[in-house]
Motif scaffolding. Structure first.
Motif, PDB file in Angstrom:
ATOM      1  N   ALA A 100      -4.697   9.791  -2.354  1.00 64.31           N
ATOM      2  CA  ALA A 100      -4.646   9.845  -0.895  1.00 64.31           C
ATOM      3  C   ALA A 100      -3.289  10.348  -0.436  1.00 64.31           C
ATOM      4  O   ALA A 100      -2.287   9.635  -0.529  1.00 64.31           O
ATOM      5  N   GLY A 101      -3.260  11.580   0.060  1.00 68.10           N
ATOM      6  CA  GLY A 101      -2.040  12.114   0.625  1.00 68.10           C
ATOM      7  C   GLY A 101      -1.883  11.777   2.093  1.00 68.10           C
ATOM      8  O   GLY A 101      -0.786  11.815   2.636  1.00 68.10           O
ATOM      9  N   THR A 102      -2.999  11.454   2.751  1.00 66.02           N
ATOM     10  CA  THR A 102      -2.986  11.087   4.169  1.00 66.02           C
ATOM     11  C   THR A 102      -2.725   9.587   4.287  1.00 66.02           C
ATOM     12  O   THR A 102      -3.257   8.802   3.499  1.00 66.02           O
ATOM     13  N   PRO A 103      -1.918   9.156   5.253  1.00 60.92           N
ATOM     14  CA  PRO A 103      -1.654   7.718   5.416  1.00 60.92           C
ATOM     15  C   PRO A 103      -2.941   6.897   5.564  1.00 60.92           C
ATOM     16  O   PRO A 103      -3.863   7.292   6.279  1.00 60.92           O
ATOM     17  N   LEU A 104      -2.974   5.768   4.889  1.00 62.00           N
ATOM     18  CA  LEU A 104      -4.114   4.859   4.932  1.00 62.00           C
ATOM     19  C   LEU A 104      -3.705   3.538   5.573  1.00 62.00           C
ATOM     20  O   LEU A 104      -2.605   3.034   5.342  1.00 62.00           O
ATOM     21  N   ALA A 105      -4.604   2.976   6.353  1.00 61.12           N
ATOM     22  CA  ALA A 105      -4.439   1.620   6.879  1.00 61.12           C
ATOM     23  C   ALA A 105      -5.694   0.834   6.523  1.00 61.12           C
ATOM     24  O   ALA A 105      -6.810   1.303   6.753  1.00 61.12           O
ATOM     25  N   GLN A 106      -5.517  -0.320   5.940  1.00 65.89           N
ATOM     26  CA  GLN A 106      -6.644  -1.205   5.630  1.00 65.89           C
ATOM     27  C   GLN A 106      -6.669  -2.336   6.649  1.00 65.89           C
ATOM     28  O   GLN A 106      -5.683  -3.066   6.802  1.00 65.89           O
ATOM     29  N   ILE A 107      -7.773  -2.455   7.374  1.00 67.09           N
ATOM     30  CA  ILE A 107      -7.955  -3.546   8.322  1.00 67.09           C
ATOM     31  C   ILE A 107      -9.071  -4.431   7.782  1.00 67.09           C
ATOM     32  O   ILE A 107     -10.247  -4.067   7.807  1.00 67.09           O
ATOM     33  N   LYS A 108      -8.683  -5.568   7.251  1.00 64.43           N
ATOM     34  CA  LYS A 108      -9.653  -6.493   6.690  1.00 64.43           C
ATOM     35  C   LYS A 108     -10.147  -7.467   7.743  1.00 64.43           C
ATOM     36  O   LYS A 108      -9.432  -7.783   8.702  1.00 64.43           O
ATOM     37  N   ALA A 109     -11.357  -7.940   7.552  1.00 60.88           N
ATOM     38  CA  ALA A 109     -11.846  -9.048   8.359  1.00 60.88           C
ATOM     39  C   ALA A 109     -11.219 -10.343   7.856  1.00 60.88           C
ATOM     40  O   ALA A 109     -10.885 -10.471   6.676  1.00 60.88           O
ATOM     41  N   GLN A 110     -11.070 -11.293   8.773  1.00 60.31           N
ATOM     42  CA  GLN A 110     -10.514 -12.598   8.370  1.00 60.31           C
ATOM     43  C   GLN A 110     -11.357 -13.202   7.253  1.00 60.31           C
ATOM     44  O   GLN A 110     -10.830 -13.797   6.315  1.00 60.31           O
ATOM     45  N   ASN A 111     -12.662 -13.061   7.359  1.00 64.51           N
ATOM     46  CA  ASN A 111     -13.576 -13.472   6.295  1.00 64.51           C
ATOM     47  C   ASN A 111     -14.053 -12.203   5.603  1.00 64.51           C
ATOM     48  O   ASN A 111     -15.157 -11.726   5.821  1.00 64.51           O
ATOM     49  N   SER A 112     -13.181 -11.648   4.776  1.00 65.73           N
ATOM     50  CA  SER A 112     -13.417 -10.353   4.147  1.00 65.73           C
ATOM     51  C   SER A 112     -14.419 -10.471   2.993  1.00 65.73           C
ATOM     52  O   SER A 112     -14.690 -11.568   2.483  1.00 65.73           O
ATOM     53  N   LEU A 113     -14.922  -9.313   2.574  1.00 69.38           N
ATOM     54  CA  LEU A 113     -15.761  -9.298   1.379  1.00 69.38           C
ATOM     55  C   LEU A 113     -15.019  -9.875   0.191  1.00 69.38           C
ATOM     56  O   LEU A 113     -15.556 -10.635  -0.607  1.00 69.38           O
ATOM     57  N   ILE A 114     -13.755  -9.479   0.056  1.00 72.19           N
ATOM     58  CA  ILE A 114     -12.909  -9.955  -1.042  1.00 72.19           C
ATOM     59  C   ILE A 114     -11.611 -10.444  -0.416  1.00 72.19           C
ATOM     60  O   ILE A 114     -10.899  -9.681   0.234  1.00 72.19           O
ATOM     61  N   GLN A 115     -11.306 -11.721  -0.610  1.00 69.91           N
ATOM     62  CA  GLN A 115     -10.224 -12.345   0.142  1.00 69.91           C
ATOM     63  C   GLN A 115      -8.834 -12.011  -0.398  1.00 69.91           C
ATOM     64  O   GLN A 115      -7.885 -11.823   0.370  1.00 69.91           O
ATOM     65  N   ALA A 116      -8.658 -11.929  -1.698  1.00 70.02           N
ATOM     66  CA  ALA A 116      -7.320 -11.956  -2.282  1.00 70.02           C
ATOM     67  C   ALA A 116      -6.542 -10.659  -2.141  1.00 70.02           C
ATOM     68  O   ALA A 116      -5.322 -10.676  -2.005  1.00 70.02           O
ATOM     69  N   ASP A 117      -7.197  -9.518  -2.176  1.00 69.36           N
ATOM     70  CA  ASP A 117      -6.523  -8.221  -2.252  1.00 69.36           C
ATOM     71  C   ASP A 117      -6.300  -7.670  -0.837  1.00 69.36           C
ATOM     72  O   ASP A 117      -7.259  -7.345  -0.139  1.00 69.36           O
TER      73      ASP A 117
END
Length: 305
Positions: A233-250
């Protein structure tokens, strides 16, 4: 064998929620199905004035639906999906005057949004990709088909999905050790009835049918990502997780493994599905498009190609 539907048109794939004024920014959201495409209306309405919003709907591509209904007959690939949506995006961008763009990809849609970005020429690319609770297609999060996904995980995800479909939260009990999926669905049915999500007397067969359709979509997406190797990924990435995400730890759900830039990590209210429905989550997401000050920066990893 499932009947082959008619070919989707670009107009069916592209759903415009808000027009873009001349020179204005357009947000393009890649939607992978599961929930109706109309769930994006809250986010579209929360964006600043002068920002256009359009959805690229994977569910409008017949081959994507067929890959869940009749996997043995499907030759669909992630690259094929990327090609299809890239063509639609190019036409839509030209129509809106070619102003600045941001890609948003929810769930599996994030995989396709990232792939589109790296497929485009530098002058065509969005200035950022916002991932909404999207799991990266890295080896860490791929499941061999003969192993399957842990039923404890799938049932938790399905409980979220069921609640979002019915507009009420399901307070699902943890699956006891040694239980199988059928045991878990029986418990979930009781919990859903107790929470008013399903009516009294709902037959177990209805729950199993819905669960089968839900898991068919999960397995399709897993099959698609198994052979796929994402570009860096050369383009900036932002990850917005849900508070109750599919996977909590990462905090970045694996995207820091393929990013050349630090990935900004954020959290909004809700779960994987209700983050698209809740007005407070939509307002929070809108404030991060394009991503502003990151809540947390996770440095890229270069050990995964």
């Amino acid at each position: 064998m499932a009947r082959r539907p008619s070919r989707a048109s670009a107009a069916q794939v592209l759903v415009r929620h808000r027009g873009t004024p001349p020179g204005g920014r357009t947000v393009y959201a890649v939607h992978p199905g599961a929930l109706p495409v109309g769930v994006w209306a809250n986010l579209a309405g929360a964006l600043p004035p002068g920002t256009g919003f359009a959805v690229l709907d994977l569910g409008a591509l017949p081959a994507y639906l067929e890959a869940a209904l009749d996997p043995d007959a499907s030759d669909l690939t992630v690259d094929g999906l990327i090609d299809s949506l890239t063509g639609v995006y190019r036409a839509a961008a030209a129509e809106s005057g070619g102003g600045p763009a941001t890609f948003v990809g929810w769930s599996f849609g994030g995989v396709v949004a990232h792939g589109m970005t790296e497929r485009l020429a530098p002058g065509e690319r969005p200035d950022s990709v916002v991932l909404l609770d999207s799991i990266a297609p890295t080896d860490t999060y791929k499941y061999e088909e003969d192993e399957g996904i842990d039923p404890h995980i799938v049932l938790r995800w399905f409980a979220m999905f069921l609640g979002a479909k019915r507009g009420k939260e399901v307070h699902a009990r943890p699956l006891p050790d040694g239980s199988d999926v059928r045991d878990g669905l029986e418990l979930l049915l009781k919990d859903a009835v107790a929470d008013g999500v399903l009516p009294e007397g709902t037959p177990p067969q209805s729950m199993w049918k819905l669960f089968d359709a839900y898991t068919a979509g999960l397995l399709r997406n897993n099959r698609l990502t198994l052979p796929y190797r994402p570009a860096r990924a050369g383009t900036p990435l932002a990850q917005i997780k849900a508070q109750n995400s599919l996977i909590q730890a990462d905090p970045t759900l694996g995207w820091s493994e393929v990013a050349d830039h630090a990935v900004s990590a954020h959290t909004v209210p809700g779960d994987h599905y209700t983050m698209l429905i809740r007005p407070d989550a939509s307002r929070a997401i809108a404030g991060l498009i394009p991503a502003s000050r990151p809540a947390q920066l996770v440095k890229p990893r270069r050990d995964t190609q």
